[in-house]
Write an enzyme that holds these catalytic residues in place. Structure first.
Site, PDB file in Angstrom:
ATOM      1  N   HIS A 109      31.497  43.537  43.084  1.00  0.00           N
ATOM      2  CA  HIS A 109      30.030  43.878  42.872  1.00  0.00           C
ATOM      3  C   HIS A 109      29.442  44.565  43.962  1.00  0.00           C
ATOM      4  CE1 HIS A 109      25.863  42.876  42.128  1.00  0.00           C
ATOM      5  NE2 HIS A 109      26.212  42.649  40.736  1.00  0.00           N
ATOM      6  N   ASP A 186      32.611  35.723  46.337  1.00  0.00           N
ATOM      7  CA  ASP A 186      31.540  35.866  45.385  1.00  0.00           C
ATOM      8  C   ASP A 186      31.883  34.950  44.062  1.00  0.00           C
ATOM      9  OD1 ASP A 186      29.887  36.564  43.358  1.00  0.00           O
ATOM     10  OD2 ASP A 186      30.373  38.683  43.716  1.00  0.00           O
ATOM     11  N   GLN A 189      30.316  34.623  39.043  1.00  0.00           N
ATOM     12  CA  GLN A 189      30.720  34.453  37.621  1.00  0.00           C
ATOM     13  C   GLN A 189      31.683  33.185  37.597  1.00  0.00           C
ATOM     14  OE1 GLN A 189      29.435  36.256  35.391  1.00  0.00           O
ATOM     15  NE2 GLN A 189      28.597  37.356  36.507  1.00  0.00           N
ATOM     16  N   LYS A 212      22.092  32.693  36.695  1.00  0.00           N
ATOM     17  CA  LYS A 212      23.383  32.769  36.078  1.00  0.00           C
ATOM     18  C   LYS A 212      23.814  31.455  35.498  1.00  0.00           C
ATOM     19  CE  LYS A 212      24.881  36.994  38.177  1.00  0.00           C
ATOM     20  NZ  LYS A 212      24.585  37.930  37.423  1.00  0.00           N
ATOM     21  N   CYS A 355      26.901  47.093  38.104  1.00  0.00           N
ATOM     22  CA  CYS A 355      27.059  46.815  39.674  1.00  0.00           C
ATOM     23  C   CYS A 355      28.417  47.060  40.229  1.00  0.00           C
ATOM     24  CB  CYS A 355      26.067  45.641  40.042  1.00  0.00           C
ATOM     25  SG  CYS A 355      24.563  45.616  39.463  1.00  0.00           S
TER      26      CYS A 355
END
Length: 400
Positions: A109, A186, A189, A212, A355
């Site tokens: 990202h 990261d 997700q 999220k 992104c």
């Protein structure tokens, strides 16, 4: 009640961008502002004490949710982007120098790339990028081969927001630590969709965003190993992060307060705590199992659409996919697809580069459409989406 857009029942398939919020989260926000609105850590009156207790309880909930050793390893930030920037500007500027290497993948990202570009410009450190395999998964083998004593940091996603692939974080961490490098993950997700155990993964830093995972916008968190956070200088200066302030110098609070300058997003953090209660009540393994089934169904149904190109690995017994598909349809722009689906069918998907411009360029495209699911989506909604997509394609091809 089901919501309608443009006269159609809404089918929301943009969960990779942000999730919808359960009533428990909305009520938690409402209750804070109506019942005990006050600043935290600063007052001795009842409302301030209550707000502080609930704010710190939310921190403990986050720590438990990802199995941090203690709540002090959780720093509240505005979002995952700020969390990465915190690490970059605090740990990065203090520990990186010319000749050092930072390894990333082409699938990261922008929020995981740009802060390290800025750090590299200031320190002389070099960014090195890992490409994809023929299966369109970041090449973990190449990443491990790239590691050396020059490597000081590895920055990787847990689950790709475009490719729907999952990286073997534990293996990456083990090899990175063998050469003395740190690892930042990261997890935007992954944390909303599966059980994430930071102690098992071994990552030095991990970031995620509330919005999220059924929580409010405006708050996210950084997990950092205790010894690392204590070694890092402040990111922002001002109230709350200080110990003592003199005219010629200041001393700083211990983490996590050291990194939470000013009045924080109190209500939002409390709302995140409520979201964690909600997700935990369902069970993260239950959510993951259902979404794995939904992911396979989405891929299977989309694969039947003519002239479609789905990005990322083909699901198999050994390789699963996250519940999202980024795709393109021959000769139709993804923004046209998303607009038609929205206005003519009430189906909300995303179009653009998500992104992840470097990844899109690597795959030879400028943009893609993306349908991303969460545990509240159903196979019937997938069917409706695919039927609507076929109708959309028929509409546009009628003019060709």
């Amino acid at each position: 009640m089901p919501q309608e857009v443009y006269g159609h029942k809404l089918v929301y398939l943009d969960n990779g961008a942000t999730s919808q919020k359960p009533s428990a989260v909305i009520e938690a926000l409402k209750n804070y502002y109506e019942a005990y609105n006050a600043n935290v850590h600063r007052g001795i009156h009842f409302l301030s004490a209550k707000a502080t207790d609930e704010y710190e309880l939310a921190r403990r909930k986050v720590a438990t949710f990802i199995n941090a050793k203690e709540s002090g390893e959780i720093v509240f930030t505005r979002n995952a982007t700020e969390a990465i920037n915190l690490v970059a500007n605090s740990w990065g500027l203090s520990n990186l120098e010319s000749g050092d290497e930072i390894i990333l993948t082409v699938a990261e990202h922008h929020s995981a790339i740009v802060p390290w570009q800025l750090v590299a410009q200031k320190t002389g450190a070099q960014l090195k990028f890992v490409s994809l395999t023929k299966d369109e998964v970041p090449d973990t083998g190449a990443l491990l081969d790239m590691l050396s004593r020059k490597t000081k940091l590895v920055v990787v996603h847990h689950v790709s927001n475009v490719l729907a692939s999952t990286l073997p974080i534990h293996d990456i961490v083990h090899s990175a630590h063998a050469v003395g490098a740190k690892v930042l993950v990261d997890a935007c997700q992954s944390v909303p969709h599966m059980a994430v155990d930071v102690q098992s993964l071994g990552a030095d830093f991990l970031v995620a965003s509330s919005h999220k995972m059924c929580g409010p916008t405006g708050v996210g968190f950084l997990y950092g190993k205790e010894e690392l956070l204590y070694s890092m200088p402040p990111f922002l200066g001002g109230g709350e992060m200080i110990s003592d302030v003199y005219l010629d110098h200041s001393t700083y609070a211990n983490p996590p307060s050291r990194f939470e300058a000013g009045t924080p997003a109190i209500g939002e953090a409390i709302g995140l705590g409520a979201a964690i209660d909600y997700l935990s009540g369902i069970g993260m393994q239950k959510i993951h199992n259902y979404e794995a089934e939904l992911a396979d169904y989405l891929y299977e149904r989309l694969s039947s659409v003519p002239k479609i190109r789905i990005y990322g690995p083909v699901p198999s017994q050994n390789v699963g996919r996250a519940p999202l598909c980024s795709f393109n349809v021959e000769n139709i722009h993804p923004t046209d697809i998303a607009t038609f689906l929205d206005q003519q069918h009430g189906v909300a998907i995303r179009s653009g580069h998500h992104c992840a411009q470097p990844l899109h360029r690597h795959l030879g495209m400028n943009a893609s459409a993306r349908a991303s699911l969460y545990f509240y989506n159903t196979k019937d909604e997938v069917d409706h989406f695919v039927q609507a997509l076929n109708d959309t394609i028929s509409f546009f091809t009628s003019f060709m």
